[in-house]
Write a protein that holds these residues in place. Structure first.
Motif, PDB file in Angstrom:
ATOM      1  N   LEU A 204       0.813  -1.211   0.000  1.00 22.20           N
ATOM      2  CA  LEU A 204       0.000   0.000   0.000  1.00 22.20           C
ATOM      3  C   LEU A 204       0.850   1.266   0.000  1.00 22.20           C
ATOM      4  N   ASN A 205       2.009   1.208   0.647  1.00 22.21           N
ATOM      5  CA  ASN A 205       2.870   2.389   0.765  1.00 22.21           C
ATOM      6  C   ASN A 205       4.313   1.965   0.544  1.00 22.21           C
ATOM      7  N   PRO A 206       4.689   1.699  -0.715  1.00 21.78           N
ATOM      8  CA  PRO A 206       6.019   1.139  -0.991  1.00 21.78           C
ATOM      9  C   PRO A 206       7.178   2.062  -0.666  1.00 21.78           C
ATOM     10  N   GLY A 207       6.923   3.350  -0.472  1.00 19.06           N
ATOM     11  CA  GLY A 207       8.003   4.267  -0.138  1.00 19.06           C
ATOM     12  C   GLY A 207       8.168   4.529   1.339  1.00 19.06           C
ATOM     13  N   SER A 208       7.493   3.754   2.185  1.00 19.06           N
ATOM     14  CA  SER A 208       7.466   4.031   3.619  1.00 19.06           C
ATOM     15  C   SER A 208       8.717   3.560   4.350  1.00 19.06           C
ATOM     16  N   ALA A 209       9.381   4.478   5.019  1.00 18.13           N
ATOM     17  CA  ALA A 209      10.525   4.113   5.858  1.00 18.13           C
ATOM     18  C   ALA A 209      10.066   3.423   7.137  1.00 18.13           C
ATOM     19  N   ILE A 210       9.008   3.931   7.762  1.00 16.54           N
ATOM     20  CA  ILE A 210       8.595   3.384   9.053  1.00 16.54           C
ATOM     21  C   ILE A 210       8.072   1.960   8.917  1.00 16.54           C
ATOM     22  N   ALA A 239      16.719   3.709   5.419  1.00 15.68           N
ATOM     23  CA  ALA A 239      17.682   4.803   5.563  1.00 15.68           C
ATOM     24  C   ALA A 239      17.888   5.561   4.260  1.00 15.68           C
ATOM     25  N   GLN A 240      17.605   4.908   3.126  1.00 18.43           N
ATOM     26  CA  GLN A 240      17.791   5.538   1.822  1.00 18.43           C
ATOM     27  C   GLN A 240      16.526   6.231   1.312  1.00 18.43           C
ATOM     28  N   CYS A 241      15.436   6.148   2.056  1.00 22.27           N
ATOM     29  CA  CYS A 241      14.201   6.806   1.637  1.00 22.27           C
ATOM     30  C   CYS A 241      14.385   8.327   1.657  1.00 22.27           C
ATOM     31  N   THR A 242      13.644   9.006   0.817  1.00 19.58           N
ATOM     32  CA  THR A 242      13.688  10.468   0.763  1.00 19.58           C
ATOM     33  C   THR A 242      12.500  11.024   1.546  1.00 19.58           C
ATOM     34  N   PRO A 243      12.749  11.748   2.636  1.00 14.91           N
ATOM     35  CA  PRO A 243      11.625  12.241   3.450  1.00 14.91           C
ATOM     36  C   PRO A 243      10.920  13.426   2.789  1.00 14.91           C
ATOM     37  N   LEU A 244       9.603  13.408   2.834  1.00 18.16           N
ATOM     38  CA  LEU A 244       8.821  14.534   2.342  1.00 18.16           C
ATOM     39  C   LEU A 244       8.345  15.441   3.466  1.00 18.16           C
ATOM     40  N   ALA A 246       8.779  16.220   8.119  1.00 23.24           N
ATOM     41  CA  ALA A 246       9.587  16.050   9.324  1.00 23.24           C
ATOM     42  C   ALA A 246       9.410  14.674   9.945  1.00 23.24           C
ATOM     43  N   THR A 247       8.198  14.166   9.962  1.00 28.41           N
ATOM     44  CA  THR A 247       7.955  12.867  10.575  1.00 28.41           C
ATOM     45  C   THR A 247       8.668  11.770   9.796  1.00 28.41           C
ATOM     46  N   GLU A 248       8.623  11.841   8.464  1.00 25.68           N
ATOM     47  CA  GLU A 248       9.357  10.858   7.673  1.00 25.68           C
ATOM     48  C   GLU A 248      10.855  10.952   7.956  1.00 25.68           C
ATOM     49  N   ARG A 249      11.359  12.150   8.178  1.00 21.88           N
ATOM     50  CA  ARG A 249      12.783  12.303   8.511  1.00 21.88           C
ATOM     51  C   ARG A 249      13.099  11.591   9.829  1.00 21.88           C
ATOM     52  N   LEU A 250      12.222  11.702  10.796  1.00 18.87           N
ATOM     53  CA  LEU A 250      12.435  11.015  12.072  1.00 18.87           C
ATOM     54  C   LEU A 250      12.448   9.505  11.877  1.00 18.87           C
ATOM     55  N   HIS A 251      11.567   8.999  11.029  1.00 20.67           N
ATOM     56  CA  HIS A 251      11.543   7.564  10.749  1.00 20.67           C
ATOM     57  C   HIS A 251      12.867   7.112  10.136  1.00 20.67           C
ATOM     58  N   ILE A 252      13.371   7.895   9.207  1.00 20.10           N
ATOM     59  CA  ILE A 252      14.627   7.546   8.536  1.00 20.10           C
ATOM     60  C   ILE A 252      15.790   7.594   9.510  1.00 20.10           C
ATOM     61  N   GLU A 253      15.780   8.541  10.427  1.00 19.60           N
ATOM     62  CA  GLU A 253      16.851   8.605  11.421  1.00 19.60           C
ATOM     63  C   GLU A 253      16.831   7.390  12.349  1.00 19.60           C
ATOM     64  N   VAL A 254      15.655   6.844  12.618  1.00 20.87           N
ATOM     65  CA  VAL A 254      15.578   5.621  13.412  1.00 20.87           C
ATOM     66  C   VAL A 254      16.291   4.486  12.684  1.00 20.87           C
ATOM     67  N   ALA A 255      16.045   4.385  11.367  1.00 22.88           N
ATOM     68  CA  ALA A 255      16.691   3.329  10.577  1.00 22.88           C
ATOM     69  C   ALA A 255      18.212   3.527  10.567  1.00 22.88           C
ATOM     70  N   ARG A 256      18.658   4.753  10.414  1.00 26.02           N
ATOM     71  CA  ARG A 256      20.098   5.025  10.410  1.00 26.02           C
ATOM     72  C   ARG A 256      20.723   4.665  11.746  1.00 26.02           C
ATOM     73  N   ALA A 257      20.014   4.928  12.810  1.00 28.78           N
ATOM     74  CA  ALA A 257      20.531   4.582  14.145  1.00 28.78           C
ATOM     75  C   ALA A 257      20.644   3.074  14.309  1.00 28.78           C
ATOM     76  N   GLU A 258      19.693   2.326  13.775  1.00 32.51           N
ATOM     77  CA  GLU A 258      19.753   0.862  13.857  1.00 32.51           C
ATOM     78  C   GLU A 258      20.963   0.328  13.089  1.00 32.51           C
ATOM     79  N   LEU A 259      21.223   0.905  11.933  1.00 34.39           N
ATOM     80  CA  LEU A 259      22.362   0.457  11.127  1.00 34.39           C
ATOM     81  C   LEU A 259      23.696   0.773  11.787  1.00 34.39           C
ATOM     82  N   ALA A 260      23.709   1.823  12.612  1.00 33.18           N
ATOM     83  CA  ALA A 260      24.940   2.243  13.282  1.00 33.18           C
ATOM     84  C   ALA A 260      25.266   1.393  14.495  1.00 33.18           C
ATOM     85  N   LEU A 261      24.343   0.566  14.957  1.00 38.66           N
ATOM     86  CA  LEU A 261      24.578  -0.236  16.163  1.00 38.66           C
ATOM     87  C   LEU A 261      25.616  -1.319  15.915  1.00 38.66           C
TER      88      LEU A 261
END
Length: 261
Positions: A204-210, A239-244, A246-261
């Protein structure tokens, strides 16, 4: 209540006037299928929401609701929940924000039983609160049944609600992770249903980071460390999604933080 913690990233790309918001609305709201609001104050509240000014969005949304404008409570509740989950540092204050938003969403669902997002926001508020106090404790308090019921109602009312499918997938995963597959059945949870919900959400939402973040978390909870590589792939895609906004940006930062662990 004093000033809320500000959105920590540059917001230039997320600032919409109402005309730009109207043009971007379908893409911005593919996850929650919220209809375009006709009231100008509600439109302005959504502009604030998408720019990460959640406190202003709440204020404008509540003002619109006080003037009997449709949609005011929806934007106010969603903004408050994003603030609570992603930006509020105080646990006590975070829980208070969740419970306040839950009460507001529950009242809205009673007033407008056909409003899909009223049920979704109730589920989101109770679900995040339950995660905060621990899933086991939340289930003991009966919150699991309320969350599941509200999400199923959301999907019945709006089958295209990708965020509700994501949240319901997370519900199945967290219950099974907490109780195990056998006891999880007593809460209506199953591995197959959880995976199905995540897949539907991505369709339904193929571009969703969250959705990718929650799917990654859910895979590990449902199937164990054998799915870590698949989870990491989903985090990387998120992490590679393009945020449209602020909330999408927060979702992407969560993914980046997971990858950094």
């Amino acid at each position: 209540m004093g000033p809320w913690t500000r959105f920590p990233y540059d917001t230039q790309d997320y600032r919409y006037d109402t005309a730009a918001l109207r043009r971007a609305w379908e893409r911005l709201h593919v996850g929650d299928a919220e209809p375009w609001p006709e009231d100008e104050t509600v439109q302005t509240a959504w502009c604030a929401y998408h720019a990460g000014d959640y406190q202003q969005a709440v204020a404008l949304g509540l003002a619109a609701d006080a003037a009997s404008a449709a949609g005011g409570l929806t934007v106010a509740s969603k903004a408050q929940l994003m603030q609570a989950h992603y930006l509020e540092r105080s646990e006590t204050q975070r829980f208070a924000l969740f419970l306040d938003a839950a009460a507001r969403a529950e009242a809205l669902a009673e007033q407008e039983p056909g409003n899909a997002n009223a049920h979704y926001l109730l589920a989101y508020a109770l679900g995040r609160y339950g995660q905060g106090i621990s899933v086991a404790r939340a289930l003991q308090q009966g919150l699991g049944e309320r969350v599941k019921g509200a999400l199923e109602t959301t999907i019945r009312l709006e089958p295209r609600h990708a965020d509700a499918h994501t949240a319901l997938g997370a519900f199945h995963a967290e219950v099974i992770d907490t109780l195990g597959a056998l006891l999880g059945r007593t809460q209506g949870a199953s591995k197959d249903a959880g995976i199905s919900m995540f897949r539907t959400a991505l369709r339904l939402n193929p571009g969703s980071a969250i959705t990718r973040v929650e799917y990654a978390n859910g895979l590990v909870m449902l199937e164990g460390e054998t799915r870590l590589r698949d989870a990491e792939k989903l985090y990387a895609e998120a992490a590679q999604c393009t945020p449209l906004d602020a909330t999408e940006r927060l979702h992407i930062e969560v993914a980046r933080a997971e990858l950094a662990l």
